[in-house]
Each structure stands twice: as structure tokens, then as C-alpha cells.
Motif scaffolding. Structure first.
Motif, PDB file in Angstrom:
ATOM      1  N   ARG A  13     -10.069 -16.403  -6.104  1.00 43.71           N
ATOM      2  CA  ARG A  13     -11.016 -16.418  -4.984  1.00 43.71           C
ATOM      3  C   ARG A  13     -11.934 -17.618  -5.069  1.00 43.71           C
ATOM      4  NH1 ARG A  13     -12.633  -9.981  -5.241  1.00 43.71           N
ATOM      5  NH2 ARG A  13     -10.744  -9.188  -4.202  1.00 43.71           N
ATOM      6  N   TRP A  14     -12.406 -17.917  -6.290  1.00 46.03           N
ATOM      7  CA  TRP A  14     -13.306 -19.059  -6.462  1.00 46.03           C
ATOM      8  C   TRP A  14     -12.599 -20.352  -6.101  1.00 46.03           C
ATOM      9  CZ3 TRP A  14     -13.279 -23.608  -9.153  1.00 46.03           C
ATOM     10  CH2 TRP A  14     -14.490 -24.290  -9.230  1.00 46.03           C
ATOM     11  N   PHE A  15     -11.326 -20.476  -6.533  1.00 43.58           N
ATOM     12  CA  PHE A  15     -10.607 -21.712  -6.272  1.00 43.58           C
ATOM     13  C   PHE A  15     -10.376 -21.896  -4.772  1.00 43.58           C
ATOM     14  CE2 PHE A  15      -6.836 -24.434  -6.035  1.00 43.58           C
ATOM     15  CZ  PHE A  15      -7.267 -25.490  -6.819  1.00 43.58           C
ATOM     16  N   ARG A  16     -10.035 -20.810  -4.082  1.00 43.13           N
ATOM     17  CA  ARG A  16      -9.846 -20.910  -2.630  1.00 43.13           C
ATOM     18  C   ARG A  16     -11.133 -21.367  -1.953  1.00 43.13           C
ATOM     19  NH1 ARG A  16      -7.795 -15.417  -2.974  1.00 43.13           N
ATOM     20  NH2 ARG A  16      -5.573 -15.451  -3.457  1.00 43.13           N
ATOM     21  N   ALA A  17     -12.265 -20.772  -2.393  1.00 42.32           N
ATOM     22  CA  ALA A  17     -13.550 -21.092  -1.775  1.00 42.32           C
ATOM     23  C   ALA A  17     -13.987 -22.518  -2.078  1.00 42.32           C
ATOM     24  CB  ALA A  17     -14.617 -20.105  -2.255  1.00 42.32           C
ATOM     25  N   SER A  18     -13.546 -23.052  -3.217  1.00 42.99           N
ATOM     26  CA  SER A  18     -13.973 -24.398  -3.613  1.00 42.99           C
ATOM     27  C   SER A  18     -13.148 -25.494  -2.958  1.00 42.99           C
ATOM     28  CB  SER A  18     -13.894 -24.548  -5.138  1.00 42.99           C
ATOM     29  OG  SER A  18     -12.548 -24.564  -5.579  1.00 42.99           O
ATOM     30  N   THR A  19     -11.968 -25.145  -2.464  1.00 46.80           N
ATOM     31  CA  THR A  19     -11.045 -26.152  -1.953  1.00 46.80           C
ATOM     32  C   THR A  19     -11.651 -27.044  -0.870  1.00 46.80           C
ATOM     33  OG1 THR A  19      -9.149 -24.746  -2.500  1.00 46.80           O
ATOM     34  CG2 THR A  19      -8.773 -26.503  -0.913  1.00 46.80           C
ATOM     35  N   PRO A  20     -12.391 -26.517   0.107  1.00 49.63           N
ATOM     36  CA  PRO A  20     -12.967 -27.418   1.124  1.00 49.63           C
ATOM     37  C   PRO A  20     -13.923 -28.447   0.522  1.00 49.63           C
ATOM     38  CG  PRO A  20     -13.050 -25.133   1.855  1.00 49.63           C
ATOM     39  CD  PRO A  20     -12.662 -25.104   0.416  1.00 49.63           C
ATOM     40  N   TYR A  21     -14.622 -28.068  -0.537  1.00 53.39           N
ATOM     41  CA  TYR A  21     -15.571 -28.989  -1.152  1.00 53.39           C
ATOM     42  C   TYR A  21     -14.851 -30.121  -1.886  1.00 53.39           C
ATOM     43  CZ  TYR A  21     -19.108 -25.470  -0.179  1.00 53.39           C
ATOM     44  OH  TYR A  21     -19.945 -24.589   0.448  1.00 53.39           O
ATOM     45  N   ILE A  22     -13.672 -29.845  -2.413  1.00 50.60           N
ATOM     46  CA  ILE A  22     -12.916 -30.889  -3.111  1.00 50.60           C
ATOM     47  C   ILE A  22     -12.623 -32.042  -2.157  1.00 50.60           C
ATOM     48  CG2 ILE A  22     -10.734 -31.422  -4.262  1.00 50.60           C
ATOM     49  CD1 ILE A  22     -10.743 -28.547  -5.339  1.00 50.60           C
ATOM     50  N   GLY A  23     -12.161 -31.693  -0.966  1.00 48.59           N
ATOM     51  CA  GLY A  23     -11.896 -32.730   0.028  1.00 48.59           C
ATOM     52  C   GLY A  23     -13.165 -33.398   0.527  1.00 48.59           C
TER      53      GLY A  23
END
Length: 454
Positions: A13-23
Motif C-alpha cells: 500500500r505504501w509503495f502504491r501511494a508513493s509512486t506518484p511522488y517518484i515521478g
């Protein structure tokens, strides 16, 4: 049968939520200030690995380090006394020799840590190129209020062009609190001031200062035991007026304020003592520290068609819980002009919809949803739900409508605390009376918007 552990599910869940911030962060310039106190902390190795990870993810990292406690110890070992004027060390010639030697050791230590890659991960062989040099030109502070600061100075010029070229090459730029004047004279610089000067000169996207405090709180600002994830410059000025603030944190907060006032979009105070605090601040909606910005952090605006996916992702778990009626994606697209959204760093963290019934002088507030991190009023001066409600009420008043109602299965008390009253089916617009779902049994709450002003 699901054999995953709870930790695995939480990580996913954390990784999914963080994905937009990576970009969002890729290609952005972050200036990070790592003080001597952070360098001495047991969590330093994790901070270095997290900074290396940022570099691997495409963030352009400029690291400005301090060395105050290390210099203090080195001076004491030579029986030299440290003299301070405010937050600045008065650096005489004997002290300057110690400063130069100590800063060199600290810089070398940091470079050594980055040479290890990111251990125990697939990136353990990732090479983070660390570059330092004469990228800052110094000037003497001179005599201030009758006190000669001798070899203590500050930045005269930051070579922003050369730093940008180094960042373009993929390097992590390391800047020490020691610089030379055009005549070749060395000067001891305050690391916090230097980090702010570098961020302003580079027109950086963020200045991040690592401090023991992390997320700030002050009982006198908006309520007892309040913690602040976000502050405006005016809020910071109020906080700085409090004499109980730790002197080092005060100095750092002052530089964050100066940086934002000079045009840097965001400045952050993040704990160096908590493992993962930097990543949590940058890659989650809730963050972990205190962010300072001139901008409205949770910008609330009318929704557009590009927001449908974000709204759907936000409300999906709430629909699963049964707190919201399930809305197919097609319906969201058709009714998107009815929605308001709250946005943080390009991520939809809140929404609501307003459906007018002008003939009945009424409007419905529907689909009020917020990210879990912003549902508790103790997290900010006013919860995100309050802000969405306030915006919706303003919109309804602007349309000349005098009554707002909502149907809710689980938030009745929340609405009653905000001026709504219990109502009956007969109080609804006639068209709504005919389609009311008796099986769902939603509470009906209603608010008379008597004040015509926003």
C-alpha cells in the motif's frame, strides 16, 4: 489463501501511494542541510542511504553539511575556547586552522559513506558520484555591533551554473561550510545560512533541513498538543516569537523562512533521529516533518476530467467500507463538474460533490472523502474535511441557495458538530424523496446557510 504478512500488505500500500511522488520528484533540485548533530547520530547511515536512493531515483541532490559539534571538540582538545556572537562562531586564526582540518575530515567521512552504495538491496552496487570543490565564494562578515568576526564569513557567490552542470551529469554535489574569498582567504561559514543561500541561488525546488525536532508543535498557536505538518511564513513568524523554541531549531527555522521568502517553493524541517523520516516526508501525503510554503498546501479547486482516476482511487476504500455509495467510473466522468478536489503535490487527497436543487433552494453535499492522513483535526489547524465543507458552503451561497443537506451512514456526529441538524425525508427535495434508499437507512442532516458572506 493469502499467505502475505501484514507487513507485506502495508508495504504494498505504501509503495502504491508513493509512486506518484517518484515521478513528481524526478529531475527536481533538493538542497539538503545535514548538520554536525545529525552526522553524529546513530541514524546517519540510514540518512546517507536514503539520500543515495533519492539520487538513484533521479532527484538532483545538493548536500550541505555542518560540523559544529566536531569543531567544538577539536578546539577543546587544543585548549582553545569557542566564542559565539549569536549563532555565529567568532573564528580567530588559531581556530581557523582547526576548522579547516575538522571540516576536511567530516567531508571525507560523508564521501566514504556514499561509496558503500545502498547495502542489502539490489542497488548495493549503485555508484553515487559525490563531487565537491570551490563552488562557493566567501566574504568576511567583518565588524558587526563592534565585534570583529575575523575568519567567520558567509557566501558572497554561489556558482549555480557549475552546480547545475554537475547535477546534470548525475552527480550528488557536496558543499562544506568552508569557502575562500577571491584573495584566497579561507572563511568559516554557518551551514544553515549556506544551505539557504545555495537553495536560493539554484532556485531549488526544496530546501530540507535535518533537525532533531522534525514535526513542530506549539501549544500557543492553535491548540494544546498540536502538531504542524504545514506552516505558512506567517505561522513561522508566530512560532519564532516563542522564547521556548530550541536555539538550534530556531536558527534553522529562521533560514527556512528566509528561503521561502526568497522564492524557494517548499522548505522542510525533518527529523534526523527517526529512520525513514526523510522518505516519509517526501513520498507520503501525510509526511513526517514540517513544511513551510507561501502556497496553499491543500489547494481546493473544481475538478476536471483528469482528476477522475485520482477521485476513484481516493473513494474506493471508503466505498468498500460502506461509508459511501459506490460510484462507477462512468458516473464520475459524467458528474465531474459537480466535484471539488483537494490537491497536495499533484495528488488528490480529498473531494466532495455539490448537487444543486435550485427550485427547492437546496443543494446536496455528497461524496465527501479525505485521505486517512488528513481526517484528524489534530494534524492541522483545520481538518481537510472542514476545508472542503467550507468551500462547498461558499459555492452554494454563491449560487444563491440557502440550505445544504447530506445523507450519511457513518458521519452524522461530524456534521452535527459543524452546524447541521437532523432532518426527515420530508425535508428533502421532492425528487430526492422519491429515490431515498430506505434499505441503506442513511441519516439526513441539514444546514441553513444564513450567513451570505464567505
Amino acid at each position: 489463501m493469502d499467505t502475505r504478512s501484514p507487513d507485506s500488505t502495508a508495504y504494498a500500500r505504501w509503495f502504491r501511494a508513493s509512486t506518484p511522488y517518484i515521478g513528481k520528484h524526478r529531475g527536481k533540485t533538493f538542497v539538503v542541510m545535514l548538520g554536525g548533530d545529525a552526522i553524529e547520530h546513530a541514524n546517519l547511515v540510514n540518512i546517507i542511504h536514503d539520500l543515495a536512493l533519492l539520487s538513484v531515483l533521479g532527484v538532483r541532490v545538493v548536500l550541505v553539511h555542518g560540523a559544529r559539534p566536531q569543531i567544538d571538540r577539536a578546539l577543546a582538545a587544543r585548549n582553545l575556547t569557542s566564542k559565539y556572537e549569536g549563532h555565529r562562531r567568532i573564528t580567530d586564526a588559531p581556530a581557523m586552522e582547526v576548522v579547516e582540518a575538522t571540516v576536511a575530515v567530516v567531508r571525507s567521512t560523508i564521501e566514504g559513506w556514499f561509496s558503500t552504495g545502498i547495502p542489502n538491496t539490489p542497488l548495493h552496487k549503485a555508484r553515487v558520484l559525490v563531487v565537491s570543490g570551490n563552488l562557493v565564494t566567501a566574504k568576511p562578515l567583518g565588524v558587526i555591533d563592534g565585534v570583529d568576526h575575523e575568519h567567520t564569513g558567509r557566501a558572497r557567490r554561489v556558482d549555480a551554473k557549475s552546480i547545475a552542470e554537475l547535477l546534470d551529469s548525475g552527480a550528488l554535489v557536496l558543499i562544506s561550510p568552508l569557502a575562500h574569498s577571491p584573495s584566497g582567504q579561507a572563511f568559516n561559514l554557518n551551514a544553515e545560512e549556506l544551505a539557504a543561500d545555495v537553495a536560493v541561488s539554484l532556485k531549488a525546488d526544496k530546501l530540507i533541513v535535518l533537525d532533531r525536532s522534525g514535526r513542530l508543535g506549539n501549544q500557543t498557536m492553535t491548540g494544546a498538543d498540536q502538531a504542524f505538518s504545514e506552516l505558512t511564513p506567517r505561522d513561522v513568524e508566530a512560532l519564532l516569537s516563542e522564547t521556548e523554541l530550541n536555539p538550534v531549531t530556531r536558527m534553522r527555522l529562521t533560514e527556512l523562512l528566509r528561503t521561502v521568502r526568497a522564492g524557494v517553493d517548499r522548505a522542510h524541517l525533518v527529523s534526523y533521529a527517526d529512520d525513514g523520516a526523510l522518505l516519509e516526508e517526501l513520498f507520503t501525503a501525510a509526511g513526517s516533518g514540517t513544511q513551510v510554503s507561501e502556497q496553499e498546501f491543500r489547494h481546493i479547486r473544481p475538478a476536471g476530467i483528469d482528476d477522475v482516476a485520482g477521485i476513484a482511487e481516493l473513494i474506493r476504500p471508503i466505498e468498500v467500507e460502506g461509508a459511501l455509495v459506490k460510484r462507477p467510473r462512468e458516473r464520475l466522468e459524467q458528474e465531474i463538474d459537480r466535484f471539488l478536489v483537494a490537491e497536495l503535490d499533484g495528488i488528490i487527497i480529498g473531494c466532495c460533490a455539490v448537487y444543486p436543487y435550485a427550485a427547492d433552494n437546496m443543494a446536496e453535499l455528497a461524496c465527501l472523502a479525505t485521505h486517512p492522513a488528513y481526517r484528524d483535526s489534530h494534524a492541522t489547524d483545520r481538518s481537510l474535511g472542514d476545508r472542503l465543507l467550507h468551500k462547498a458552503e461558499s459555492q452554494v451561497r454563491g449560487a444563491g441557495i440557502g440550505t445544504l443537506f447530506a445523507l450519511t451512514t457513518q458521519a452524522r456526529e461530524w456534521f452535527l458538530e459543524r452546524g447541521f441538524n437532523d432532518a426527515d425525508i420530508t425535508d428533502l427535495p421532492k425528487s430526492q424523496q422519491q429515490i431515498y434508499n430506505h434499505q441503506r437507512g442513511s441519516h439526513i442532516v441539514l444546514k441553513r446557510l444564513t450567513n451570505p458572506h464567505d
